[in-house]
Motif scaffolding. Structure first.
Motif, PDB file in Angstrom:
ATOM      1  N   ARG A   7      24.697   7.677 -74.763  1.00 24.58           N
ATOM      2  CA  ARG A   7      26.032   8.019 -74.293  1.00 24.58           C
ATOM      3  C   ARG A   7      26.217   9.520 -74.368  1.00 24.58           C
ATOM      4  NH1 ARG A   7      30.993   6.083 -77.475  1.00 24.58           N
ATOM      5  NH2 ARG A   7      32.266   7.597 -76.441  1.00 24.58           N
ATOM      6  N   ILE A   8      26.541  10.122 -73.254  1.00 23.44           N
ATOM      7  CA  ILE A   8      26.722  11.572 -73.211  1.00 23.44           C
ATOM      8  C   ILE A   8      28.220  11.851 -73.198  1.00 23.44           C
ATOM      9  CG2 ILE A   8      26.273  13.676 -71.912  1.00 23.44           C
ATOM     10  CD1 ILE A   8      23.739  12.133 -70.857  1.00 23.44           C
ATOM     11  N   THR A   9      28.694  12.455 -74.290  1.00 22.60           N
ATOM     12  CA  THR A   9      30.117  12.718 -74.457  1.00 22.60           C
ATOM     13  C   THR A   9      30.386  14.218 -74.463  1.00 22.60           C
ATOM     14  OG1 THR A   9      29.906  12.767 -76.866  1.00 22.60           O
ATOM     15  CG2 THR A   9      30.381  10.618 -75.843  1.00 22.60           C
ATOM     16  N   ALA A  10      31.638  14.587 -74.302  1.00 17.45           N
ATOM     17  CA  ALA A  10      32.022  16.002 -74.368  1.00 17.45           C
ATOM     18  C   ALA A  10      31.664  16.609 -75.729  1.00 17.45           C
ATOM     19  CB  ALA A  10      33.508  16.170 -74.056  1.00 17.45           C
ATOM     20  N   PRO A  11      31.911  15.906 -76.860  1.00 17.59           N
ATOM     21  CA  PRO A  11      31.500  16.492 -78.143  1.00 17.59           C
ATOM     22  C   PRO A  11      29.987  16.727 -78.243  1.00 17.59           C
ATOM     23  CG  PRO A  11      33.106  14.765 -78.526  1.00 17.59           C
ATOM     24  CD  PRO A  11      32.731  14.702 -77.067  1.00 17.59           C
ATOM     25  N   LEU A  12      29.185  15.800 -77.718  1.00 21.54           N
ATOM     26  CA  LEU A  12      27.735  15.991 -77.725  1.00 21.54           C
ATOM     27  C   LEU A  12      27.366  17.245 -76.938  1.00 21.54           C
ATOM     28  CD1 LEU A  12      24.765  15.002 -78.217  1.00 21.54           C
ATOM     29  CD2 LEU A  12      24.989  13.791 -76.050  1.00 21.54           C
ATOM     30  N   LEU A  13      27.953  17.414 -75.770  1.00 24.87           N
ATOM     31  CA  LEU A  13      27.667  18.597 -74.948  1.00 24.87           C
ATOM     32  C   LEU A  13      28.122  19.872 -75.651  1.00 24.87           C
ATOM     33  CD1 LEU A  13      28.625  17.185 -71.425  1.00 24.87           C
ATOM     34  CD2 LEU A  13      26.319  17.511 -72.368  1.00 24.87           C
ATOM     35  N   ASP A  14      29.254  19.815 -76.352  1.00 23.64           N
ATOM     36  CA  ASP A  14      29.732  20.988 -77.097  1.00 23.64           C
ATOM     37  C   ASP A  14      28.760  21.379 -78.207  1.00 23.64           C
ATOM     38  OD1 ASP A  14      32.004  21.084 -75.505  1.00 23.64           O
ATOM     39  OD2 ASP A  14      33.278  20.060 -76.980  1.00 23.64           O
ATOM     40  N   VAL A  15      28.244  20.385 -78.923  1.00 27.97           N
ATOM     41  CA  VAL A  15      27.284  20.662 -79.994  1.00 27.97           C
ATOM     42  C   VAL A  15      25.991  21.226 -79.405  1.00 27.97           C
ATOM     43  CG1 VAL A  15      25.817  19.579 -81.759  1.00 27.97           C
ATOM     44  CG2 VAL A  15      28.263  19.035 -81.649  1.00 27.97           C
ATOM     45  N   LEU A  16      25.510  20.654 -78.323  1.00 30.72           N
ATOM     46  CA  LEU A  16      24.293  21.167 -77.682  1.00 30.72           C
ATOM     47  C   LEU A  16      24.505  22.596 -77.175  1.00 30.72           C
ATOM     48  CD1 LEU A  16      23.066  18.008 -75.729  1.00 30.72           C
ATOM     49  CD2 LEU A  16      22.093  18.988 -77.837  1.00 30.72           C
ATOM     50  N   ALA A  17      25.668  22.870 -76.600  1.00 34.87           N
ATOM     51  CA  ALA A  17      25.959  24.228 -76.126  1.00 34.87           C
ATOM     52  C   ALA A  17      25.977  25.219 -77.289  1.00 34.87           C
ATOM     53  CB  ALA A  17      27.299  24.251 -75.380  1.00 34.87           C
ATOM     54  N   THR A  18      26.453  24.782 -78.443  1.00 38.70           N
ATOM     55  CA  THR A  18      26.461  25.643 -79.627  1.00 38.70           C
ATOM     56  C   THR A  18      25.033  25.982 -80.039  1.00 38.70           C
ATOM     57  OG1 THR A  18      28.564  24.720 -80.393  1.00 38.70           O
ATOM     58  CG2 THR A  18      27.185  25.774 -82.054  1.00 38.70           C
ATOM     59  N   PHE A  19      24.139  24.997 -80.007  1.00 35.12           N
ATOM     60  CA  PHE A  19      22.739  25.262 -80.334  1.00 35.12           C
ATOM     61  C   PHE A  19      22.102  26.210 -79.326  1.00 35.12           C
ATOM     62  CE2 PHE A  19      22.766  21.423 -83.057  1.00 35.12           C
ATOM     63  CZ  PHE A  19      22.127  21.949 -84.166  1.00 35.12           C
ATOM     64  N   ILE A  20      22.364  26.005 -78.050  1.00 36.76           N
ATOM     65  CA  ILE A  20      21.779  26.877 -77.024  1.00 36.76           C
ATOM     66  C   ILE A  20      22.281  28.309 -77.210  1.00 36.76           C
ATOM     67  CG2 ILE A  20      21.644  27.345 -74.527  1.00 36.76           C
ATOM     68  CD1 ILE A  20      19.948  24.909 -75.568  1.00 36.76           C
ATOM     69  N   ALA A  21      23.564  28.460 -77.507  1.00 36.57           N
ATOM     70  CA  ALA A  21      24.130  29.795 -77.718  1.00 36.57           C
ATOM     71  C   ALA A  21      23.510  30.485 -78.935  1.00 36.57           C
ATOM     72  CB  ALA A  21      25.647  29.708 -77.883  1.00 36.57           C
ATOM     73  N   ALA A  22      23.002  29.704 -79.882  1.00 33.21           N
ATOM     74  CA  ALA A  22      22.397  30.270 -81.086  1.00 33.21           C
ATOM     75  C   ALA A  22      21.024  30.879 -80.814  1.00 33.21           C
ATOM     76  CB  ALA A  22      22.279  29.198 -82.166  1.00 33.21           C
ATOM     77  N   GLY A  23      20.500  30.665 -79.622  1.00 29.82           N
ATOM     78  CA  GLY A  23      19.245  31.311 -79.229  1.00 29.82           C
ATOM     79  C   GLY A  23      18.044  30.953 -80.091  1.00 29.82           C
ATOM     80  N   GLY A  24      17.962  29.715 -80.550  1.00 29.49           N
ATOM     81  CA  GLY A  24      16.813  29.301 -81.346  1.00 29.49           C
ATOM     82  C   GLY A  24      16.980  29.494 -82.837  1.00 29.49           C
ATOM     83  N   ASN A  25      18.104  30.046 -83.272  1.00 27.76           N
ATOM     84  CA  ASN A  25      18.351  30.241 -84.697  1.00 27.76           C
ATOM     85  C   ASN A  25      18.848  28.956 -85.343  1.00 27.76           C
ATOM     86  OD1 ASN A  25      17.823  33.112 -84.807  1.00 27.76           O
ATOM     87  ND2 ASN A  25      19.680  33.340 -83.611  1.00 27.76           N
ATOM     88  N   GLU A  26      18.651  28.861 -86.642  1.00 27.52           N
ATOM     89  CA  GLU A  26      19.182  27.738 -87.402  1.00 27.52           C
ATOM     90  C   GLU A  26      20.692  27.895 -87.559  1.00 27.52           C
ATOM     91  OE1 GLU A  26      16.869  28.224 -91.057  1.00 27.52           O
ATOM     92  OE2 GLU A  26      16.063  26.228 -90.633  1.00 27.52           O
ATOM     93  N   LYS A  54      19.081  22.009 -72.533  1.00 29.67           N
ATOM     94  CA  LYS A  54      19.353  22.905 -71.402  1.00 29.67           C
ATOM     95  C   LYS A  54      19.467  22.116 -70.103  1.00 29.67           C
ATOM     96  CE  LYS A  54      17.123  26.903 -73.473  1.00 29.67           C
ATOM     97  NZ  LYS A  54      15.925  27.752 -73.498  1.00 29.67           N
ATOM     98  N   ALA A  55      18.565  21.161 -69.905  1.00 27.66           N
ATOM     99  CA  ALA A  55      18.600  20.357 -68.681  1.00 27.66           C
ATOM    100  C   ALA A  55      19.874  19.512 -68.625  1.00 27.66           C
ATOM    101  CB  ALA A  55      17.363  19.456 -68.615  1.00 27.66           C
ATOM    102  N   LEU A  56      20.251  18.932 -69.743  1.00 26.35           N
ATOM    103  CA  LEU A  56      21.455  18.104 -69.791  1.00 26.35           C
ATOM    104  C   LEU A  56      22.710  18.944 -69.544  1.00 26.35           C
ATOM    105  CD1 LEU A  56      22.488  15.245 -70.267  1.00 26.35           C
ATOM    106  CD2 LEU A  56      22.526  15.748 -72.712  1.00 26.35           C
ATOM    107  N   LEU A  57      22.768  20.125 -70.149  1.00 31.05           N
ATOM    108  CA  LEU A  57      23.916  21.010 -69.920  1.00 31.05           C
ATOM    109  C   LEU A  57      23.961  21.499 -68.476  1.00 31.05           C
ATOM    110  CD1 LEU A  57      23.879  22.986 -73.265  1.00 31.05           C
ATOM    111  CD2 LEU A  57      25.727  21.498 -72.454  1.00 31.05           C
TER     112      LEU A  57
END
Length: 115
Positions: free
Chosen positions: A7-26, A91-94
């Motif tokens: 299930r792809i939800t807005a919160p899931l996409l928000d969390v994934l976008a946060t990881f992508i914005a982190a540029g590979g950092n923890e 990235k593909a999902l976003l």
């Protein structure tokens, strides 16, 4: 084990976008909650799901041998990081679900390092 989220939800996409914005950092949980603007229970459930799918890894921070006297009861943080395949799939999902979201529009504050 990597799989597609059922299930792809807005919160899931928000969390994934946060990881992508982190540029590979923890990132630690509180930083993800703050940047994604989602509640703790929601974020931690998503992190558990992404870890189980193999999209992110998780580790507990190492505590110093001598506790910091200014923060004597500071709990250990758990850090999360996208795996290589997780980053590719995120990235593909976003791109599919939020095509207007680009690296330029994601918060640059995450790009510096550990949060």
């Amino acid at each position: 084990m990597t799989e597609q989220p059922g299930r792809i939800t807005a919160p899931l996409l928000d969390v994934l976008a946060t990881f992508i914005a982190a540029g590979g950092n923890e990132l630690h949980g509180w930083a993800i909650i703050k940047e994604s603007k989602r509640g703790g229970p929601t974020v931690y459930k998503i992190l558990e799901r992404l870890t189980g799918m193999g999209w992110i890894t998780a580790r507990w921070e190492d505590l110093p041998t001598e506790p910091d006297p200014s923060e004597p009861n500071k709990p250990r943080r758990r850090y999360y990081k996208l795996t290589g395949e997780g980053a590719t799939r995120a990235k593909a999902l976003l791109a599919e679900r939020r095509p207007a979201t680009t690296r330029a529009t994601l918060r640059p504050a995450l790009e510096g390092g550990h949060l």
